[in-house]
Design an enzyme around this catalytic site. Sequence first.
Site: not given
Ligand SMILES: Cc1ncc(COP(=O)(O)O)c(C=O)c1O
Length: 420
Positions: A231, A206
């Site tokens: 974003y 991630d």
């Molecule tokens: C490490 C991480 N993974 C996933 C997400 C969120 O994913 P999504 O854009 O599907 O809400 C965030 C959101 O801040 C994040 O910090």
Amino acid sequence: MATFPGDRSFAAECDAADPLAGFRERFARDDPSLIYLDGNSLGMLPLATAERIAGVVRREWGTGLVRSWEHWIDLPRRAGDLLGSELLGAAPGQVLVCDSTTVNLYKLARAALDARPGRTVVVTDDDNFPTDRYVLAGVAAERGAELRLIHTGMDTGVTADAVRDAVDGETALVSLSHVAYRSGALADMAQLTGIVHDAGALMLWDLCHSVGSVPVELDACGADLAVGCTYKYLNAGPGAPAFLYVTAALAGTLHQPVQGWFGQREQFAMGPAYDPAPGIGRFLTGTPDIAGTAAVEEGVRLLAEAGIGRLRDKGMRLTEYLIALADDWLAPLGCVLASPRDAASRGSHVCLRHPDAWRIGRALIRAGVIGDYRTPDRLRLGPAPMTTAFTDVWDALDATRRIIEDKTYQDFPAEPARVT
Ligand SMILES: Cc1ncc(COP(=O)(O)O)c(C=O)c1O
């Protein structure tokens, strides 16, 4: 940097010598006095993006109408290739801009688990971002697998030894964040990927908090899979589509579970049965968000112009400066550093622990300084290198010092209101 003069003139000198200073003016700044230290949550609006989206809406949609699909149709791949080559260390044909991070995580985790039949363990860490833990738990439950959680120090991140201890011949997939959302701890991608591969498992990264703030080399690290959002440091706007990476070696063989028509081999043949596209295209699902994907392209172009090396260098210096001021001014007032102290082990944000972190954050917003709060007691400050000046850091820390000294944070409730 060895010592940091507490005088504001030091910050002003750093700004004057900053090769990226000019980029600050390329963002919407309707309130020039606002100090924004939350670009790691929602990046600022690039002026070029506002123009590009206006053009997509007015000309491409308004005038071009359905004819614009001729060039829109490839946008998720074009934007993906640009992002891949500029910021992810990924050769073309391995990155798509599409869906949300959560949905992409689901698609890739399910595909990975199915690619390791007979292995029944998915590994992540107990301090990983909530959506990651929830999605992985759901995927494991769907496939009758076990979700194994590595216990991770909230301020330190996942260690190589902990990953080594957690993986074995049963492990199908390991999924971790490259930069921890709370502490900013930066994982060693090459080392951890190697450990996971030695156990015969696949690795899914991630990159939400690392893309655009630290150099990422997916191909060189041998990563299998990755997802991330656009974003934050990519400044593509609220809800802009996320991205996914699948290494070329796997793209043509993995089966992704959301069998949509955009992932179909001959999409417009409208055939009777699902037949996945030969490569990365199979990881698309439905109609892409065109305005959002255009915003990703603009955001990546801007970062590419600044250069990820220079952004990383400035990010390390800004956070070092922030920590030095916090040591001098805030530690005596009860703030404790809750992020790695070594800049090389940290992304571009810093957490400070204080029992009244929530209220201090509210008081800072009232004073025109936007940071963030993270449970249980962390003030999270993210000086995004593209949009933050050294004087912003000085002013923000000075405001924090005054708020804690004067106890003006006590004007706010002790805890965030619970939404039920
Ligand atoms: C490490 C991480 N993974 C996933 C997400 C969120 O994913 P999504 O854009 O599907 O809400 C965030 C959101 O801040 C994040 O910090």
